[in-house]
Write an enzyme that holds these catalytic residues in place. Structure first.
Site, PDB file in Angstrom:
ATOM      1  N   LYS A 198      42.958  35.520  43.445  1.00 38.28           N
ATOM      2  CA  LYS A 198      42.983  35.554  41.979  1.00 38.28           C
ATOM      3  C   LYS A 198      43.499  34.249  41.364  1.00 38.28           C
ATOM      4  CE  LYS A 198      43.780  40.536  41.710  1.00 38.28           C
ATOM      5  NZ  LYS A 198      42.522  41.203  41.555  1.00 38.28           N
ATOM      6  N   HIS A 207      45.692  51.386  36.897  1.00 39.87           N
ATOM      7  CA  HIS A 207      44.881  50.157  36.862  1.00 39.87           C
ATOM      8  C   HIS A 207      43.598  50.287  37.665  1.00 39.87           C
ATOM      9  CE1 HIS A 207      48.099  48.164  34.804  1.00 39.87           C
ATOM     10  NE2 HIS A 207      48.940  48.349  35.797  1.00 39.87           N
ATOM     11  N   ARG A 220      30.915  41.283  45.619  1.00 37.97           N
ATOM     12  CA  ARG A 220      30.348  42.389  46.418  1.00 37.97           C
ATOM     13  C   ARG A 220      29.638  43.339  45.464  1.00 37.97           C
ATOM     14  NH1 ARG A 220      33.957  46.405  44.608  1.00 37.97           N
ATOM     15  NH2 ARG A 220      36.045  45.635  44.230  1.00 37.97           N
ATOM     16  N   GLU A 274      50.732  36.525  34.525  1.00 39.11           N
ATOM     17  CA  GLU A 274      49.748  36.546  33.441  1.00 39.11           C
ATOM     18  C   GLU A 274      50.333  37.199  32.208  1.00 39.11           C
ATOM     19  OE1 GLU A 274      45.453  37.082  35.657  1.00 39.11           O
ATOM     20  OE2 GLU A 274      46.137  38.709  34.381  1.00 39.11           O
TER      21      GLU A 274
HETATM   22  P1  ADP Z   1      42.046  44.567  40.799  1.00 41.10           P
HETATM   23  O1  ADP Z   1      41.723  43.510  41.791  1.00 41.10           O
HETATM   24  O2  ADP Z   1      43.076  45.517  41.269  1.00 41.10           O
HETATM   25  O3  ADP Z   1      40.832  45.197  40.247  1.00 41.10           O
HETATM   26  P2  ADP Z   1      42.312  43.254  38.192  1.00 41.10           P
HETATM   27  O4  ADP Z   1      42.896  41.913  37.950  1.00 41.10           O
HETATM   28  O5  ADP Z   1      40.853  43.387  38.052  1.00 41.10           O
HETATM   29  O6  ADP Z   1      42.765  43.765  39.618  1.00 41.10           O
HETATM   30  O7  ADP Z   1      43.030  44.275  37.218  1.00 41.10           O
HETATM   31  C1  ADP Z   1      42.855  45.650  37.268  1.00 41.10           C
HETATM   32  C2  ADP Z   1      43.213  46.277  35.931  1.00 41.10           C
HETATM   33  O8  ADP Z   1      44.558  45.965  35.556  1.00 41.10           O
HETATM   34  C3  ADP Z   1      42.381  45.781  34.773  1.00 41.10           C
HETATM   35  O9  ADP Z   1      41.171  46.488  34.665  1.00 41.10           O
HETATM   36  C4  ADP Z   1      43.298  46.023  33.586  1.00 41.10           C
HETATM   37  O10 ADP Z   1      43.287  47.374  33.196  1.00 41.10           O
HETATM   38  C5  ADP Z   1      44.655  45.709  34.161  1.00 41.10           C
HETATM   39  N1  ADP Z   1      45.006  44.298  33.931  1.00 41.10           N
HETATM   40  C6  ADP Z   1      44.881  43.299  34.824  1.00 41.10           C
HETATM   41  N2  ADP Z   1      45.295  42.119  34.293  1.00 41.10           N
HETATM   42  C7  ADP Z   1      45.679  42.397  33.030  1.00 41.10           C
HETATM   43  C8  ADP Z   1      46.222  41.609  31.969  1.00 41.10           C
HETATM   44  N3  ADP Z   1      46.476  40.311  32.109  1.00 41.10           N
HETATM   45  N4  ADP Z   1      46.510  42.240  30.795  1.00 41.10           N
HETATM   46  C9  ADP Z   1      46.281  43.551  30.646  1.00 41.10           C
HETATM   47  N5  ADP Z   1      45.795  44.337  31.602  1.00 41.10           N
HETATM   48  C10 ADP Z   1      45.488  43.781  32.793  1.00 41.10           C
HETATM   49  P1  ADP Z   2      35.333  48.362  41.803  1.00 43.39           P
HETATM   50  O1  ADP Z   2      35.937  47.002  41.569  1.00 43.39           O
HETATM   51  O2  ADP Z   2      34.060  48.344  42.548  1.00 43.39           O
HETATM   52  O3  ADP Z   2      35.339  49.175  40.620  1.00 43.39           O
HETATM   53  P2  ADP Z   2      37.671  49.482  43.095  1.00 43.39           P
HETATM   54  O4  ADP Z   2      38.671  48.523  42.559  1.00 43.39           O
HETATM   55  O5  ADP Z   2      37.785  50.901  42.751  1.00 43.39           O
HETATM   56  O6  ADP Z   2      36.200  49.030  42.865  1.00 43.39           O
HETATM   57  O7  ADP Z   2      37.658  49.313  44.676  1.00 43.39           O
HETATM   58  C1  ADP Z   2      36.583  49.763  45.442  1.00 43.39           C
HETATM   59  C2  ADP Z   2      37.067  50.136  46.796  1.00 43.39           C
HETATM   60  O8  ADP Z   2      37.539  49.005  47.473  1.00 43.39           O
HETATM   61  C3  ADP Z   2      38.208  51.109  46.790  1.00 43.39           C
HETATM   62  O9  ADP Z   2      38.056  51.901  47.924  1.00 43.39           O
HETATM   63  C4  ADP Z   2      39.430  50.216  46.877  1.00 43.39           C
HETATM   64  O10 ADP Z   2      40.520  50.922  47.408  1.00 43.39           O
HETATM   65  C5  ADP Z   2      38.917  49.135  47.792  1.00 43.39           C
HETATM   66  N1  ADP Z   2      39.501  47.823  47.542  1.00 43.39           N
HETATM   67  C6  ADP Z   2      39.193  46.962  46.564  1.00 43.39           C
HETATM   68  N2  ADP Z   2      39.874  45.804  46.697  1.00 43.39           N
HETATM   69  C7  ADP Z   2      40.637  45.944  47.795  1.00 43.39           C
HETATM   70  C8  ADP Z   2      41.563  45.089  48.483  1.00 43.39           C
HETATM   71  N3  ADP Z   2      41.849  43.846  48.082  1.00 43.39           N
HETATM   72  N4  ADP Z   2      42.151  45.571  49.590  1.00 43.39           N
HETATM   73  C9  ADP Z   2      41.875  46.804  50.016  1.00 43.39           C
HETATM   74  N5  ADP Z   2      41.004  47.647  49.432  1.00 43.39           N
HETATM   75  C10 ADP Z   2      40.397  47.229  48.342  1.00 43.39           C
HETATM   76 MG    MG Z   3      39.364  44.234  39.201  1.00 45.26          MG
END
Ligand code: ADP
Ligand code: ADP
Ligand code: MG
Length: 472
Positions: free
Chosen positions: A115, A234, A293, A199
């Protein structure tokens, strides 16, 4: 015709097998010791045994998967989502062995997989990023300095995080002090990387993401946006396309979609992928991360555009022409909503493992149910609690909502708790219907408090309770 190993399980393994079969490739499925009758095997042309039960021994085990590849003369691997799907080491290993990875090139995975590094790429490409650190923050002292300068609330986030894990909001300097090392420890144990970034925690945010599809000749297309703001911990539970928050604002839609394309071009992207943004109430948007992906919620985009994303992702990997020739071939027709069906307690929203005694579906027209259910399927803590995705398509959002509610009523899963009662409350509820919701929806509306336990659900819970008693 290629022999393609599906290095995954559950509903996504089925989705990939369907696409491979349709394109005339040989789909090769994996079975493991604890899931010998997995639902995806029925859709695969061939099966191979991956010895072991835990994920570490099986779907995350690169040397063992490589052995299978050699033994069964595999030409390509589709990783699905999760597991090895965003693992640059794995894609590089395949490349070295002359095996096609059905995903983007290794460099693109590396650029977007972390990230902090991906934010640096975004900044270079002129894509707005959430204010905060542009790299890893190594010490709590530096984190505090930075947080004080950007202003609270802030989010401490694991650079290698995913699935909503590894992030904590902080509302003061004291919070940062308390949480910094705790999040580092969590990140190290969950993702094998303790790196954190800081952030600004955007207020009243919308999670809006853009689907990308690119070929190996440098053409990058977008397939419009999805709104994924209905989340718990989240992580998304309901997604829809197009975004009701963007609504008819075609200039904003064009801007966010073209911004996503610009980033994908900057990293030489060449597969299906998703650029995630966070958008404030002021409609300003910032890059969050890119998922290199196929995503869980890809079907809603397929439903509104008519493009088969998985098939085109496979075509792209083999250097075949995509199903369309230009950006203008891709248009939005109608509206689609996806509900993630999870083996979860509908009120606490925590995973509730159990065994599927049976299931029944009576759906209205326009419903797609991507799932991995079968009788006696036992969902243990090892498996992802998501067991299916209910996707409704309608000419308008109202129609898609009506169909979703009808379909949720027509989906009966017996033997374990699911989040279906919670999904019904949300989709019927005022703020959702009006399209006025942010990622704080669950915290502010508290739909779980309105979950009513109907007669059949009482019976089901009694049954589950007696099964639990029996187990004691
Ligand atoms: P992940 O890899 O777990 O999907 P993301 O960075 O996409 O992580 O964040 C997942 C969720 O967390 C976002 O969809 C949002 O709801 C919340 N989130 C992440 N970063 C922020 C931010 N800077 N401000 C507010 N909400 C956030
Ligand atoms: P999407 O971004 O496709 O909406 P999710 O955040 O729900 O998906 O993640 C999709 C699947 O991948 C879930 O089973 C989640 O637990 C797994 N996953 C996503 N990122 C990671 C990670 N960095 N490490 C382990 N599992 C992950
Ligand atoms: Mg995400």
């Amino acid at each position: 015709m290629k022999r393609v190993l599906i290095a995954n399980r559950g509903e996504i393994a089925i989705r990939v097998a369907k696409a491979l079969n349709e394109l005339g490739h040989v789909s090769v499925g994996i079975w493991t010791d604890n899931e010998p009758e997995a639902a995806h095997l029925e859709y695969c042309k061939e099966w191979v045994h991956l010895q072991g039960s835990s994920n570490r021994e099986t779907y995350l085990n690169v040397p063992k998967i490589l052995e299978l590849i050699k033994k069964y003369k595999i030409d390509a691997v589709h990783p699905g989502y999760g597991f090895l799907s965003e693992n640059a080491e794995f894609s590089r290993t395949l490349e070295k062995n002359g095996v096609t990875f059905i995903g983007p090139n290794t460099k693109a995975i590396e650029a977007m997989g972390d990230k902090a590094i991906s934010k640096q790429w975004a900044e270079k490409a002129g894509v707005p990023v959430v204010p905060g650190s542009t790299g890893e923050v190594p010490t709590v002292a530096e984190a505090i300095k930075l947080c004080n300068s950007i202003g609270y609330p802030v989010l401490l986030k694991a650079v290698a995080g995913g699935g909503g894990k590894g992030m904590r909001p902080c509302y003061s300097e004291a919070d940062v002090k308390i949480n910094f090392e705790a999040v580092q420890r969590e990140a190290l144990s969950s993702f094998g990387n303790a790196g954190l970034l800081v952030e600004k925690y955007v207020q009243n945010p919308h999670h809006i993401e853009v689907q990308i599809l690119a070929d190996k000749k440098g053409n990058v297309y977008h397939l419009f946006e999805r709104e994924c703001s209905i989340q718990r911990r989240h992580q998304k539970i309901i997604e829809e396309a197009p975004s009701p928050f963007i609504g008819n604002d075609e200039a904003l839609r064009k801007n966010i979609c073209e911004t996503a394309v610009k980033l994908a071009q900057a990293v030489g992207y060449d597969s299906a992928g998703t650029v995630e943004f966070i958008m404030g109430d002021d409609r300003k948007f910032y890059f969050l991360e890119m998922n290199t992906r196929i995503q869980v919620e890809h079907p809603i985009t397929e439903e509104i555009t008519g493009v088969d994303l998985v098939a085109n992702m496979i075509k792209s990997a083999f250097g075949d022409a995509l199903d369309f020739k230009s950006q203008s071939d891709i248009t939005i027709k109608g509206h689609a909503i996806e509900c993630r069906i999870c083996a979860e307690d509908p009120i606490s929203m925590l995973p509730a493992p159990g065994k599927i005694a049976g299931f029944e579906t009576t759906f209205p027209q326009g419903i797609r149910f991507d799932h991995c259910l079968y009788q006696n399927f036992e969902i243990t803590a090892d498996f992802d609690p998501m067991i299916g995705k209910l996707i409704a398509r309608g000419l308008t959002r109202e129609v898609a909502i009506r169909k979703t509610l009808n379909a949720l009523d027509g989906l009966l899963i017996d033997g374990l708790k699911t989040n279906i009662p919670l999904l019904k409350v949300i989709v019927a509820e005022e703020a959702f219907r009006g399209g006025h919701y942010t990622t704080h929806y669950i915290a502010s509306v508290k739909p779980q408090e309105k979950v009513s336990v109907t007669e059949s659900e009482v019976k089901l819970m009694e049954k589950v309770a007696s099964m639990e008693m029996g187990a004691l």
